[in-house]
Design an enzyme around this catalytic site. Sequence first.
Site, PDB file in Angstrom:
ATOM      1  N   LYS A  82       2.221   6.563   0.551  1.00  0.00           N
ATOM      2  CA  LYS A  82       3.571   6.064   0.886  1.00  0.00           C
ATOM      3  C   LYS A  82       3.542   4.549   1.017  1.00  0.00           C
ATOM      4  O   LYS A  82       2.607   4.002   1.620  1.00  0.00           O
ATOM      5  CB  LYS A  82       4.007   6.719   2.205  1.00  0.00           C
ATOM      6  N   SER A 157      11.690  10.894   4.941  1.00  0.00           N
ATOM      7  CA  SER A 157      11.644   9.651   4.196  1.00  0.00           C
ATOM      8  C   SER A 157      10.491   9.588   3.191  1.00  0.00           C
ATOM      9  O   SER A 157      10.528   8.738   2.311  1.00  0.00           O
ATOM     10  CB  SER A 157      11.505   8.489   5.177  1.00  0.00           C
ATOM     11  N   SER A 181       9.652  13.369   8.587  1.00  0.00           N
ATOM     12  CA  SER A 181       9.568  12.716   7.272  1.00  0.00           C
ATOM     13  C   SER A 181       8.404  13.152   6.390  1.00  0.00           C
ATOM     14  O   SER A 181       8.353  12.765   5.224  1.00  0.00           O
ATOM     15  CB  SER A 181       9.509  11.192   7.446  1.00  0.00           C
TER      16      SER A 181
END
Lengths: 475, 96
Positions: A82, A157, A181
């Site tokens: 990420k 997310s 997330s």
Amino acid sequence: MADKPLNQLTIVEAAQGLRTGSFSSVDLTRSCLEAVDQKDDGLGSFLKVFREESVAQAEEVDRLLAAGQDLPPLAGIPLAIKDSIMIREQRCTAASRILENHVAAYDATVIEKLRQQMAVFIGKTNLDEFSMGASTENSAFQITRNPHDPDRVPGGSSGGSAAAVAAGQALASLGSDTGGSVRQPAAFCGLVGLKPSYGAVSRYGLIAFASSLDQIGPMAKRAEDARLVFRAICGRDPKDATSRERVEQPAKKIAEMKVGFPEQCFERGVSPEILSWLERSISSLKEQGAEVKSIDLPSLMYALPVYHVIAPAEASANLARYDGLRYGRMEGADSLKDIYALTRSTGFGTEVKRRIMLGTYTLSAGHYDAYYQKAQKARKFIQYDFESALKEVDAILLPTTPTVAFRLGEKADDPVAMYLSDLLTTAASLAGLPAVSVPVGREGVNPVGVQLIGRNDSEEFLLNIGSCLEQLGEQ
Amino acid sequence: MINQREIDRLAELAYLRLSKAELARMSRDETDVLDYVDRLKELKVDHIALVDERRRADLRPDRPIPFQDKDRLLDSFSARQGRFLKVPFVFGEQNG
């Protein structure tokens, strides 16, 4: 394994193939890079792909394997990271314009640990800006689509990290989970997603959103893969005072386990399709010998409002550091006040501004007691409630999400509707407890996940139950 | 409802300059979120005490840990003079 393309292998299968010489890490890495080339224009999983660096890392692993060295479990395994986790000398943007050109000065501790494992980094994945969102539509650079249905969101997310694994662009990935997330995008993309206990994994080098909640966690095709990544990244880190050594709770056979499902799941807000998969999961665990019973967890449905006071409050403080001076972009102006305001106004997106202002509001004199202090007390109530429930049962089983993945744009103009996607994931975050989402089936093409929440340091225990449940998804 | 004056003040405190359209949207959205959050009012938690449960022994010693690659950090500055961060005057204009 013989019939599968290399990029569709699990980590366990790939590690075995590398050691028996069935294929090389370069073959494996190139297979993932081909999937990036073929699919990423449409999917948008990655913000940056490390084509040359990843092949160079794989070549080094192949050289050592050829020399007969005994390498760690993740050696030569392609992973996606990420883009809120720092990799030294690479851009780290948190999907925000304000960090568009920011180059990381150091490795996050999880990256250091994965380097020790000789994992291969395929690239940095898209996310909702500063991890604020549930659809990966809030990235300043691009949206990410769900590989199972490109008209739907991958969740957020950590949507890029989920889409990358579901699309075979990496064998596993790292995301971060503040209120769901990792687990919510894992559920939407048909993956296993683990949010570790608070403090189990160092946050050093993770761009902060809400520091009392943030945790880095793995996303993978199978529970066994998530276990390997988790083992590689956990542990105390002197650079993160909130990190600590874990003491895993004793293992149990499935027939010795007690699992509770909260009655509150059936009250409101969860779709009948998702509830029917919860019921099938309950039946499956019972068939495998576990004792499964209904429990009362009254705090569950208060977790989301508590989260939406505490997380924005912490975000408003954490994001005060983006002033345009020390890192990130700066909009020129004559006075400091103008630099701050112009930089932040043009650098942050709408959702980030919304949360900063909400946090500013709930922390301000006149509202602090009514909102922030009340939310902190309610958080304690949630912690006590879960502690009490987990004295009665070994794990709590509930849906990960109230619905399957929703359509792109469907909730973009309604923040509360978007926030409700995290209805069932925020409680474990607020309680600091480990939670894993496991894929158990599909509604049409859309994957469905269920969630298991356990006592502190029960990650492996939860993944064991996860392994039992993921068989349901394969039937 | 968060009124216009409150939204203006919040934007100022957060160092955000928002257009009229953004302010109007923010006012509507923040009100919606707070309306949702207000369901906490039905929860009776006054009896719960907020205490810091961390033990001092759990915390690391309060000693600085030197960062090895300071130059790389300094490279992130938007403007610098030598090892220093260069910023506009904090208290008004330079007056000799």
